[in-house]
Design a protein around this motif. Structure first.
Motif, PDB file in Angstrom:
ATOM      1  N   ASN A  33     -94.977  12.995  17.590  1.00  0.00           N
ATOM      2  CA  ASN A  33     -94.874  11.597  17.159  1.00  0.00           C
ATOM      3  C   ASN A  33     -96.125  10.801  17.514  1.00  0.00           C
ATOM      4  O   ASN A  33     -96.054   9.603  17.804  1.00  0.00           O
ATOM      5  N   GLY A  34     -97.268  11.449  17.523  1.00  0.00           N
ATOM      6  CA  GLY A  34     -98.524  10.775  17.799  1.00  0.00           C
ATOM      7  C   GLY A  34     -98.877  10.667  19.273  1.00  0.00           C
ATOM      8  O   GLY A  34     -99.917  10.091  19.613  1.00  0.00           O
ATOM      9  N   MET A  40     -95.707   9.886  25.635  1.00  0.00           N
ATOM     10  CA  MET A  40     -94.762   9.234  24.720  1.00  0.00           C
ATOM     11  C   MET A  40     -93.755   8.447  25.549  1.00  0.00           C
ATOM     12  O   MET A  40     -93.338   8.900  26.615  1.00  0.00           O
ATOM     13  N   PRO A  41     -93.339   7.267  25.066  1.00  0.00           N
ATOM     14  CA  PRO A  41     -92.273   6.545  25.776  1.00  0.00           C
ATOM     15  C   PRO A  41     -91.075   7.473  25.995  1.00  0.00           C
ATOM     16  O   PRO A  41     -90.749   8.275  25.120  1.00  0.00           O
ATOM     17  N   MET A  42     -90.459   7.349  27.146  1.00  0.00           N
ATOM     18  CA  MET A  42     -89.382   8.260  27.523  1.00  0.00           C
ATOM     19  C   MET A  42     -88.223   8.182  26.540  1.00  0.00           C
ATOM     20  O   MET A  42     -87.745   7.094  26.227  1.00  0.00           O
ATOM     21  N   MET A  43     -87.794   9.322  26.054  1.00  0.00           N
ATOM     22  CA  MET A  43     -86.580   9.383  25.244  1.00  0.00           C
ATOM     23  C   MET A  43     -85.428   9.489  26.236  1.00  0.00           C
ATOM     24  O   MET A  43     -85.422  10.384  27.079  1.00  0.00           O
ATOM     25  N   GLY A 117    -101.892  19.301  24.170  1.00  0.00           N
ATOM     26  CA  GLY A 117    -101.201  18.019  24.237  1.00  0.00           C
ATOM     27  C   GLY A 117     -99.795  17.943  23.707  1.00  0.00           C
ATOM     28  O   GLY A 117     -99.135  16.916  23.866  1.00  0.00           O
ATOM     29  N   MET A 118     -99.287  18.975  23.068  1.00  0.00           N
ATOM     30  CA  MET A 118     -97.986  18.862  22.394  1.00  0.00           C
ATOM     31  C   MET A 118     -96.831  18.958  23.388  1.00  0.00           C
ATOM     32  O   MET A 118     -96.030  19.898  23.368  1.00  0.00           O
ATOM     33  N   VAL A 119     -96.789  17.945  24.236  1.00  0.00           N
ATOM     34  CA  VAL A 119     -95.802  17.908  25.319  1.00  0.00           C
ATOM     35  C   VAL A 119     -95.237  16.494  25.423  1.00  0.00           C
ATOM     36  O   VAL A 119     -95.984  15.518  25.416  1.00  0.00           O
ATOM     37  N   ALA A 120     -93.914  16.389  25.507  1.00  0.00           N
ATOM     38  CA  ALA A 120     -93.251  15.094  25.721  1.00  0.00           C
ATOM     39  C   ALA A 120     -92.183  15.290  26.801  1.00  0.00           C
ATOM     40  O   ALA A 120     -91.998  16.406  27.310  1.00  0.00           O
ATOM     41  N   ARG A 121     -91.508  14.204  27.145  1.00  0.00           N
ATOM     42  CA  ARG A 121     -90.429  14.281  28.135  1.00  0.00           C
ATOM     43  C   ARG A 121     -89.211  13.550  27.596  1.00  0.00           C
ATOM     44  O   ARG A 121     -89.330  12.662  26.763  1.00  0.00           O
ATOM     45  N   TYR A 122     -88.057  13.953  28.079  1.00  0.00           N
ATOM     46  CA  TYR A 122     -86.834  13.199  27.794  1.00  0.00           C
ATOM     47  C   TYR A 122     -86.031  13.105  29.078  1.00  0.00           C
ATOM     48  O   TYR A 122     -86.131  13.959  29.953  1.00  0.00           O
TER      49      TYR A 122
END
Ligand SMILES: [Cu+2]
Length: 127
Positions: A33-34, A40-43, A117-122
């Motif tokens: 998502n960019g 990324m803002p926390m989901m 970089g293709m890493v996010a958190r929830y």
């Protein structure tokens, strides 16, 4: 340097001194998502929620991804899993009932993508 000199063309089609130093490949980033590297803002969700994930990607053949959830699993077409394979223009709906509270990683499992970089958190909050 000649444009069609053997061995100098890259996947990007650039045939420049910069391209041949690896500058372009080391500066390629893969995002969710960019966002990259967990910025990324926390989901957020709560334990026991019904969470529907819409997973898709667009682009060329390099845009095949393997989204992977740490900590919880999803249900897709009756299959329980923590990793999917999605190719360009494919859409997958994944249902999650998170039962493990905490902050978890969500990332592409293709090493080059994850490392670029293709890493996010929830976050799953307790009820
Ligand atoms: Cu990927």
């Amino acid at each position: 340097m000649k444009k069609d000199e053997p061995g100098l063309l890259t996947a990007t089609g650039f045939n420049t001194p910069v391209a041949n130093t690896g500058f372009i490949s080391t500066n390629t980033k893969w995002s969710i998502n960019g966002y990259i590297f967990g910025n990324m803002p926390m989901m957020t969700m709560r334990k026991g929620d019904h969470v529907r994930w819409y997973v898709t990607t667009l682009g060329d053949f390099n845009n095949a991804h393997t989204p992977h959830w740490h900590g919880n699993t999803v249900l897709v077409d009756g299959q329980r899993t923590d990793v999917l394979a999605v190719t360009s223009a494919q859409m997958i709906t994944a249902d999650m009932n998170p039962d493990a509270a905490g902050i978890w990683l969500y990332h592409c499992h293709i090493s080059d993508h994850m490392l670029a970089g293709m890493v996010a958190r929830y976050e799953v909050k307790a009820r």
